[in-house]
Design a protein around this motif. Structure first.
Motif, short mmCIF file in Angstrom:
data_model
loop_
_atom_site.label_atom_id
_atom_site.label_comp_id
_atom_site.label_asym_id
_atom_site.label_seq_id
_atom_site.Cartn_x
_atom_site.Cartn_y
_atom_site.Cartn_z
N SER A 143 38.41 -16.39 24.41
CA SER A 143 38.95 -17.70 24.78
C SER A 143 40.47 -17.70 24.68
O SER A 143 41.16 -18.24 25.56
N GLN A 198 43.16 -18.28 27.62
CA GLN A 198 44.15 -19.34 27.47
C GLN A 198 45.56 -18.80 27.68
O GLN A 198 46.38 -19.42 28.36
N GLU A 221 48.14 -19.91 30.65
CA GLU A 221 49.46 -20.47 30.34
C GLU A 221 50.58 -19.51 30.71
O GLU A 221 51.75 -19.76 30.43
#
Length: 174
Positions: free
Chosen positions: A15, A19, A23
């Motif tokens: 995860s 992420q 980003e």
């Protein structure tokens, strides 16, 4: 129970990787381990390592086609380098604090034993040493004296035995 925790940790790592990619943050093994709050060995474990390497590879290709196409360092190295420098700085500061604490402690211990106290202690030990040497010399003289007495008594005993044997032979003689 343990398998469930392992799966949870691996899912947390994956995860975090997704992420970071979303980003557009650099993906590094150390950065992922810190962000997911897991050990470094887990991010290098089979199944997790490949996912991180794939994300890094995707970021590398994106950077190559973008403005950083001419960069010599792979993506994430700057962050990895910065994190390592921060760790090194923190460790150096900690070593400095520990050295200072040891110096203070040794200084306090030395202050407790002043020069006058040490001189007095040396005098006491010297006097005790001289007393023990005198006792040793007296004991050695006593041992020598007792050895001489023992030798004399052994000679007397040997003479008495010889005399006794002669008397017994004389009595038993016809």
């Amino acid at each position: 129970m343990r398998d469930r925790r392992t799966r949870d940790k691996r899912a947390r790592v994956l995860s975090v990787v997704d992420q970071l990619v979303a980003e557009n943050e650099p993906v590094t093994f150390t950065g992922v381990a810190r962000a997911a709050n897991v050990s470094h060995w887990l991010v290098y474990a089979e199944g997790v390592r490949e996912h991180i390497e794939a994300a890094r590879h995707r970021q590398g290709r994106a950077a190559a086609s973008g403005a950083r196409a001419g960069a010599k360092e792979p993506v994430g190295w700057k962050l990895e380098k910065q994190l390592l420098q921060e760790d090194n700085r923190r460790l150096r500061e900690e070593v400095g604090r520990l050295k200072a604490a040891v110096r203070r402690s040794l200084g306090q211990q030395l202050d407790q034993f002043g020069a006058a106290d040490l001189g007095t202690r040396v005098d006491e030990l010297t006097a005790e040493n001289q007393r023990l040497q005198a006792e040793r010399d007296d004991a050695l003289a006593r041992v020598k004296e007792l050895t001489a007495q023992l030798s004399e008594v052994q000679d007397d005993l040997a003479s008495a035995r010889i005399s006794l044997r002669r008397m017994i032979r004389a009595e038993n003689a016809p």
